[in-house]
Design an enzyme around this catalytic site. Sequence first.
Site, PDB file in Angstrom:
ATOM      1  N   GLY A   1      27.040 -28.369 -18.361  1.00  0.00           N
ATOM      2  CA  GLY A   1      28.049 -27.545 -17.698  1.00  0.00           C
ATOM      3  C   GLY A   1      29.307 -27.487 -18.524  1.00  0.00           C
ATOM      4  O   GLY A   1      29.343 -27.932 -19.672  1.00  0.00           O
ATOM      5  N   GLY A   2      30.372 -26.937 -17.924  1.00  0.00           N
ATOM      6  CA  GLY A   2      31.617 -26.761 -18.662  1.00  0.00           C
ATOM      7  C   GLY A   2      32.238 -28.082 -19.056  1.00  0.00           C
ATOM      8  O   GLY A   2      32.922 -28.181 -20.065  1.00  0.00           O
ATOM      9  N   MET A   3      32.044 -29.145 -18.254  1.00  0.00           N
ATOM     10  CA  MET A   3      32.710 -30.416 -18.521  1.00  0.00           C
ATOM     11  C   MET A   3      31.754 -31.510 -18.997  1.00  0.00           C
ATOM     12  O   MET A   3      32.212 -32.508 -19.568  1.00  0.00           O
ATOM     13  CB  MET A   3      33.426 -30.909 -17.253  1.00  0.00           C
ATOM     14  CG  MET A   3      34.628 -30.090 -16.862  1.00  0.00           C
ATOM     15  SD  MET A   3      35.364 -30.690 -15.327  1.00  0.00           S
ATOM     16  CE  MET A   3      35.744 -32.388 -15.759  1.00  0.00           C
TER      17      MET A   3
ATOM     18  N   LYS B   1      25.190 -38.283 -14.827  1.00  0.00           N
ATOM     19  CA  LYS B   1      26.173 -37.247 -15.164  1.00  0.00           C
ATOM     20  C   LYS B   1      27.222 -37.854 -16.073  1.00  0.00           C
ATOM     21  O   LYS B   1      27.805 -38.898 -15.752  1.00  0.00           O
ATOM     22  CB  LYS B   1      26.819 -36.702 -13.890  1.00  0.00           C
ATOM     23  CG  LYS B   1      27.716 -35.498 -14.097  1.00  0.00           C
ATOM     24  CD  LYS B   1      28.158 -34.959 -12.743  1.00  0.00           C
ATOM     25  CE  LYS B   1      28.958 -33.683 -12.891  1.00  0.00           C
ATOM     26  NZ  LYS B   1      29.336 -33.121 -11.571  1.00  0.00           N
TER      27      LYS B   1
ATOM     28  N   LEU C   1      18.804 -32.628 -18.478  1.00  0.00           N
ATOM     29  CA  LEU C   1      18.461 -31.687 -17.412  1.00  0.00           C
ATOM     30  C   LEU C   1      19.308 -30.414 -17.465  1.00  0.00           C
ATOM     31  O   LEU C   1      18.892 -29.363 -16.980  1.00  0.00           O
ATOM     32  CB  LEU C   1      18.637 -32.345 -16.047  1.00  0.00           C
ATOM     33  CG  LEU C   1      17.704 -33.520 -15.744  1.00  0.00           C
ATOM     34  CD1 LEU C   1      18.103 -34.164 -14.426  1.00  0.00           C
ATOM     35  CD2 LEU C   1      16.254 -33.047 -15.693  1.00  0.00           C
ATOM     36  N   GLY C   2      20.510 -30.510 -18.016  1.00  0.00           N
ATOM     37  CA  GLY C   2      21.365 -29.331 -18.075  1.00  0.00           C
ATOM     38  C   GLY C   2      22.763 -29.695 -18.533  1.00  0.00           C
ATOM     39  O   GLY C   2      23.138 -30.862 -18.592  1.00  0.00           O
TER      40      GLY C   2
ATOM     41  N   VAL D   1      24.050 -33.436 -17.683  1.00  0.00           N
ATOM     42  CA  VAL D   1      23.296 -34.206 -16.691  1.00  0.00           C
ATOM     43  C   VAL D   1      21.958 -34.558 -17.318  1.00  0.00           C
ATOM     44  O   VAL D   1      21.237 -33.678 -17.826  1.00  0.00           O
ATOM     45  CB  VAL D   1      23.095 -33.409 -15.382  1.00  0.00           C
ATOM     46  CG1 VAL D   1      22.294 -34.245 -14.389  1.00  0.00           C
ATOM     47  CG2 VAL D   1      24.434 -33.020 -14.779  1.00  0.00           C
TER      48      VAL D   1
ATOM     49  N   ASP E   1      34.328 -26.754  -3.107  1.00  0.00           N
ATOM     50  CA  ASP E   1      33.666 -25.977  -4.169  1.00  0.00           C
ATOM     51  C   ASP E   1      32.211 -25.705  -3.803  1.00  0.00           C
ATOM     52  O   ASP E   1      31.314 -25.805  -4.639  1.00  0.00           O
ATOM     53  CB  ASP E   1      33.753 -26.729  -5.502  1.00  0.00           C
ATOM     54  CG  ASP E   1      33.489 -25.825  -6.705  1.00  0.00           C
ATOM     55  OD1 ASP E   1      33.655 -24.585  -6.565  1.00  0.00           O
ATOM     56  OD2 ASP E   1      33.117 -26.329  -7.773  1.00  0.00           O
TER      57      ASP E   1
END
Length: 955
Positions: free
Chosen positions: A18-20, A38, A15-16, A23, A131
């Site tokens: 990120g930096g870490m 995740k 699905l995508g 997902v 956040d």
Amino acid sequence: MVESSIGPYRILECLGSGGMGDVFLAEDTRLHRKVALKTLAGSWSKSPDARERLLREARAAAGLNHPNIGAIYDVVEAGDVLHIVMEYVEGEPLFARLGSGGLPPDEVTSIAIQLCDAMEVAHAQGVIHRDLKPGNILLTRDGRIKVLDFGLAKTLPSGSGGTPVSPSDSTPSNPGHIQGTPAYMSPEQLRGQAVDHRTDIYSLGVLLYELLTGHRPFHGTGVMELGMAVLTQPTPSSAQGDPHIPAGLSAIVARAMAREREERFQSVVEMRDALRRLPPGVSDKTTVSALFPWVVTTTVAGQRTFRWDRISWTLGVLVLLVVGLSVSGRAPWVTPSSAFADRDWLLVADIDNTSGEPEFEGSLKEGLITSLAQSSYVNVVPAERVIQALGRMRRDKATRIDAGVGREICQREGIRALLLGTIRRSGDTLQMRVQVLEATTGRPFLSDSEQFTGHDQAFGRIDALSGRVRQKLGEPLSRIAGANRPLARVTTRSLEALQLYSKAREANARGDVATAEALLRKALEIDAEFALAHLLLGQIASTRGMAADVELHWTKAYALRDALPDRERPFVVANYERLQGRYGKAAETLKVLVEMYPDDVDARRELAVALDTAGLPQKGAEELRQVVRIDPDDTHSYGNLGLLLVTGSDFKSALGVYDEAARRGLFSPYFGWGLGLARLGLDDADAAIREFSKLDGAGTPFESLGRLYRARTEIYRGRFAAAHELLEAGMVADRKAGQDTYEVLGHLLGARLFWVEGRTPEARREVETVLRSGKDTEEFALRDAGLLLLQVGDLSRAGTVVTWLRSGEDPPPFRRSCLLLVQAESALAAGHAREAVDLNVAAASDYPSHFSNLGLARAYRALGDRERAAQALEKVLEGPGEILRYGFPGDIALVHLDLAHLRRQLGDEEAGRRHYAAFLDLWKDAKDLPLRQRAEREWGKGPQGEPFEKRKGGV
């Protein structure tokens, strides 16, 4: 690479990323439902910190059961890789909905209420998200939101979520380390301080601002620049420049983004209630109902409908308005050209008190001034400027400022508006009314009033009234919300103490410092925690040279700094930094204040002083030139500007400044100080003495200044007996008056003078008097004492001074510079000339001064490098202003004598004779001085004359 299956979860697609981590969409093969999985990616999968963050997210969100929070189902570990199994939500990240113009206000309100619902549950269980941002919020197809990513969440003690949590209850896991996304972080988060649930409220405010406007409230090219913008710049209004954003919604956003967390909503429940109280249909923006409410009615069900029978009448009115436009060229609702504008000036007149209660005399005016002065939109005329204007009008300084006098001052000074106020009693009710007039025409800008019954309600009513005055003058609601701290919190809860403080400020502005000091002490007897009174009392003590009182009151004000308005707090912090010798930090603090309030002449004057004490007099002079552009009749700034130009050795420009002040009819006793120094810099000692003599009879501290600088002038021209006499008289008077700083300066000057005369025992006696008096905390005094002790050969006592200067961790630059200078002289005395050179260079790097060049000259001469020694001394003569103001004035003559020897020894006979002539001329009256007699004998000798460094006495 992720496997096709992880435990019972079958991976369907990515699905995508990120930096870490990544997902994935997966299927739970047991329950036959889609889930989001995740996982940590790459090197992050081996990072203990990353694993802990993922687990923290799982733990934080797992206990939160709410339709607006993404649910956590499971945690799975496959090999070394950790995975969180979450609710799969079909929707799009909130940032995908953002356009250049933002979302409709009704939609933003709906999102905001849902976010408050979600965070109410989290906060009730002691979980802070930390956040919140558009990327961590999903918007479903049916308009619901889902809060995700609790990776930075912090869990507070049980039961703390519904009420404000003290910083001690919410210590960061890594104090001083900033965690989160800077653009959405609260000021306390950016500073690395402890946070509570109100940090999420701030982030909500930023988020709503972005949803409404399409852009973030603060900008910066990097984290530091962005952080400084959040911490220092006024909070912009989400409605500024966009009439389609309702004022009520904009005010809610502004309150959520208040810089001080005590001024935000204290819970998301409170914020949600405010959102729900907004009128329906806010996305209608500025509609017919807003301009002509009579054409709209409200049904029993709360729905708003148009009254067509009234619309036809309204259209007729519109036709008449259009006809009016063709005649006048302007619609009647258009703001006139004389409207109050951003950074215009407002004069607050004396309040007309007919209530029969003396407690309101002065206190209400002071309260209004203090409350209004929190604004960066409205410039409130300071008392000092009013006093100066009365003087130019040839009126008594104590003249009451009523409507007539007030308008005259405004017209003479170019002040846009005048605020008049009254307070009267009617039965059990007190009514306070204000009116703001356009000064040139007398036309009212606004009028408003407040009623209250008890004195304890007065401050709250002043707050409310001043807030509405600011709004009606045109200040955006967001700026008002961002700078509107309660009056009782930032001053005192005592009307009597505030009244005394008001009278003290006016007395101080008139130059009656004795009365001001007495009034402030009475105010502090009533309220010992009155921070503004401590601040002003410390400033008065500073001008009078009362070092002990300065430290006492500025330290107390610093301890109470959180109870000060945003506009005054930097003054207190800067003063405290100066007490600690951190002059550069003091200047940086005041620079931020000047950026926030560019027309605040007090802030610029204080910044100029801080820059001067930081060794940057030229930059300080630039700030004072800005002050006289803002207020061309600011007497105090002309006096200080002349002094700073003298320090930079620009003596002719200093005289020009005082000439300009005289042309404007301005006068201050301080002018005599600066004029005397400028005359002395141009080598007119007689004229300097005349100027310094004008300070006699001007009261403290001017009389002390006059005596001290007359003595310095006598030292400069070699009249030592007269200098001793003036110094002795001055020290006696200063001791009686408790003026510690001036007394210490007298002893130090006397010690240097005795040393030049070859009277070593007397010199050591004067130094010991300083060191044993308990007045040895000033770094400059320790520096001068240590240097002199080394020159008289008392290495042991000088070692004690070094120990004192070393005390404390991480000494500030000026203190470190003083320590290095004494260490350099100690190294030279021990025969380590090369080390002395390095230490003097390091001292100059910390704090440039003529002391470093004098020390370098001695060290280079000991190394046999006469050329470099001469160059160091010539630098001293290039800028004599610093010595004339701060140093030992006799050093100028002594440097000439040193250069006479060095240049002759280097073979430059002409330069040598020129410097001999300068020395003999400066000290022509010191005929009995052995040093001068020796110089006369050397006058006719060649380069092999007696080396100056062997003389008895001297630098």
